[in-house]
Every structure is written in structure tokens, then in C-alpha cells.
Design an enzyme around this catalytic site. Structure first.
Site, PDB file in Angstrom:
ATOM      1  N   LEU A 134       0.877  -1.165   0.000  1.00  0.00           N
ATOM      2  CA  LEU A 134       0.000   0.000   0.000  1.00  0.00           C
ATOM      3  C   LEU A 134       0.918   1.219   0.000  1.00  0.00           C
ATOM      4  CD1 LEU A 134      -2.748  -0.856   2.676  1.00  0.00           C
ATOM      5  CD2 LEU A 134      -3.042  -0.789   0.194  1.00  0.00           C
ATOM      6  N   ASP A 135       0.572   2.227  -0.774  1.00  0.00           N
ATOM      7  CA  ASP A 135       1.403   3.426  -0.823  1.00  0.00           C
ATOM      8  C   ASP A 135       1.511   4.079   0.551  1.00  0.00           C
ATOM      9  OD1 ASP A 135       1.679   3.054  -3.518  1.00  0.00           O
ATOM     10  OD2 ASP A 135       0.192   4.569  -4.093  1.00  0.00           O
ATOM     11  N   TYR A 136       2.593   4.789   0.764  1.00  0.00           N
ATOM     12  CA  TYR A 136       2.841   5.503   2.023  1.00  0.00           C
ATOM     13  C   TYR A 136       1.640   6.352   2.471  1.00  0.00           C
ATOM     14  CZ  TYR A 136       5.011   9.013   5.115  1.00  0.00           C
ATOM     15  OH  TYR A 136       5.299   9.848   6.158  1.00  0.00           O
ATOM     16  N   THR A 138      -1.529   5.980   1.694  1.00  0.00           N
ATOM     17  CA  THR A 138      -2.791   5.235   1.649  1.00  0.00           C
ATOM     18  C   THR A 138      -3.021   4.483   2.956  1.00  0.00           C
ATOM     19  OG1 THR A 138      -2.523   4.923  -0.744  1.00  0.00           O
ATOM     20  CG2 THR A 138      -4.104   3.488   0.381  1.00  0.00           C
ATOM     21  N   ARG A 224      -4.359   5.831  -8.428  1.00  0.00           N
ATOM     22  CA  ARG A 224      -4.044   7.262  -8.508  1.00  0.00           C
ATOM     23  C   ARG A 224      -3.820   7.691  -9.955  1.00  0.00           C
ATOM     24  NH1 ARG A 224       0.714   7.588  -4.140  1.00  0.00           N
ATOM     25  NH2 ARG A 224       0.584   9.833  -4.573  1.00  0.00           N
TER      26      ARG A 224
END
Length: 289
Positions: A134-136, A138, A224
Site C-alpha cells: 500500500l502506498d505511504y 494510503t 491514482r
């Protein structure tokens, strides 16, 4: 020397060498190499005797980690992680926004798993490991493997699209009520289904939309990039944004809300959800999914 940490071994399925079992039992030594160094320094004891990597562990043993008064102390990561599901093979945890899943930083979800999850008693137990990313910025659910077999099998399930992930985002601008985005990412096939659940008029952004997202592939920054490609970037995104429409100070409005899959070992359906962050509720009323 004084005792730094103590671990009591639960009954194991079958005996396992201490070198394999020891990974993840101490908060302050998360790696196999760290355990070896501590053993060489004479800092680990099993039932009162100096530990060796070759000793077999079967259950009930008392394992103690010592710190010598004149040695440098291990750095301890204090990180409380919410655990929503856990058994001997896997776990599902909540990753808050603003923390890395893994990497070279000290404070990561991966480094905090051992102190928040129970050590598996299965013979192939390993240090708990995130199966996906998971992105930083998110928030949301993260699937964790606790044994070497589970890590391999769960990774295969992701690759074969047998694990369904559902996200929610707040997007900017007027958009269609539903649709599918098929923009390739890094020359690879990528697909995301979206459905607008609510829209509100915004003085600054024209419209803000609560959008349900179902990615069919798992490319880096897929959601995104896909939403930005149709002119509806995610609120708070500072990488993919429209000029003059960047929201500062509130973070990214993207949340990994649900995980649905068939448990690969028990063959029971798993469906775990995590409520939307409070900042979503300040824009939309009566949120549910």
C-alpha cells in the site's frame, strides 16, 4: 547482564531448529542475522542454558534475551498495529496513512509485525511478511503471511487475482456515475472499475465524489494514475494532480477498505472490512459499505 525480553514457546506441531524458530520472537531482534549475533555474544538462553542455532525447540521452553551492561542496546520499535484477523498461517492488519509497509526505514509495518502478531507454531514459521503493498499515504488493510508456505500461496493468489480488494477514494471534479479505466501502466495491462456513490458541490473543487474502486490488476500507483487520467484525481494527491487543485495538510483520500478471498488452508471464506477514516465523514454523510 539483565533480561531484556522473555519468550515462552507454545506447543509446536513438530520440533524445529532454534535458528528457524527464533526469527520474530523478540521485538528488538527482527532478523536471523541479529539472532546469530546475539547468540555469539552469549545473550540468548533457553531454559537457563546458552542457546545454539542447532538446538531443537518443541514447545514449553523459556527463551530469554539478555543485554550486557556495557554493550550497546538494541533499538526497540514501539508500534501498535491493529490486527483484524489472525491465525497460525496469516493475518490481516490495518496500515494507517503516513507509514511505509516496508523498506530501509526503521519505522515500517513490516518491522512492527513481530511484536503485534503471535508467533506461528507451525514448522515453517517465519518472520511475518506483507504479501502486497500500500502506498505511504494510503490507509487500509494489509495481508500478512506468517509461514513460508503461506507467503508463497498468498502471493500466488494475488497473482491469479483470487484476492479481491476494494478501495474508496474522494475524487475531484464532475465524473461519470460508473465505468472502467484500462490505461496501461509501464506498458502493462491495467484495469480499474469505479462507481460514484455520492457527490457534493465544492466551492474550491467544483465537485467532490466518494468513489468505490475495484482494481482488476495491481500496478504501482494504479488507482491514482487511473483516476488522474480521466481528469478526476484523488483529493490530497501531490503526485497526480490538477494545477491549482492540491489539498494540503489532510493527506491522501484513498483507503483500502475490504479484503475478500478463500482461506487457502482452511477453505473458509474470509471477508474483512475497515471503516473509512474520519476525514471522509467530514465531506460525506451516512457513509457505509
Amino acid at each position: 547482564m539483565h533480561i531484556s525480553e522473555t519468550h515462552i514457546v507454545e506447543k509446536l506441531e513438530k520440533p524445529i531448529r532454534f535458528q528457524e524458530y527464533s526469527v520474530g520472537i523478540f521485538n528488538t531482534i527482527p532478523t536471523k542475522s541479529g539472532i546469530k549475533k546475539a547468540i555469539k555474544k552469549g545473550l540468548i538462553f533457553i531454559d537457563g542454558s546458552l542457546a545454539t542455532t542447532s538446538k531443537y525447540i518443541s514447545g514449553g521452553e523459556k527463551i530469554e534475551l539478555f543485554e550486557s551492561e556495557n554493550s550497546s542496546t538494541f533499538e526497540r520499535l514501539e508500534l501498535d498495529i491493529e490486527v483484524l484477523f489472525e491465525d497460525e498461517t496469516l493475518a490481516i492488519v490495518y496500515k494507517p496513512a503516513g507509514i511505509l509497509v516496508s523498506g530501509n526505514k526503521f519505522v515500517t509495518i513490516a518491522n512492527g509485525l513481530a511484536q503485534n502478531l503471535k508467533k506461528s507454531t507451525l514448522a515453517d514459521a517465519v518472520k511475518p511478511q506483507p504479501i502486497h503493498r500500500l502506498d505511504y499515504p494510503t490507509s487500509g488493510l494489509l495481508l500478512i503471511g506468517k509461514t513460508s508456505t503461506a507467503i508463497t500461496v498468498l502471493g500466488k493468489l494475488f497473482k491469479e487475482k483470487e484476492i479481491k480488494k476494494t478501495y474508496f477514494a474522494v475524487t475531484i471534479g464532475k465524473m461519470n456515475s460508473e465505468g472502467t479505466i484500462k490505461l496501461p501502466i509501464e506498458e502493462k495491462e491495467s484495469e480499474t472499475d469505479f462507481q460514484v456513490l455520492q457527490s457534493v458541490i465544492s466551492e474550491r473543487f467544483e465537485y467532490l465524489n466518494l468513489v468505490k474502486l475495484s482494481p482488476k490488476t495491481g500496478r504501482k500507483h494504479q488507482l491514482r494514475k487511473h483516476l488522474f487520467s480521466i481528469g478526476n484525481p484523488i483529493l490530497g494527491d501531490k503526485e497526480y494532480f490538477l494545477e491549482g487543485k492540491v489539498l494540503n495538510g489532510k493527506g491522501l483520500y484513498l483507503h483500502a477498505a475490504t479484503l475478500d478471498f478463500m482461506h487457502p488452508f482452511t477453505k473458509t471464506p474470509i471477508s474483512i472490512s475497515k471503516a473509512l477514516p474520519k476525514k471522509f465523514n467530514k465531506i460525506f454523510n451516512e457513509l457505509s459499505f
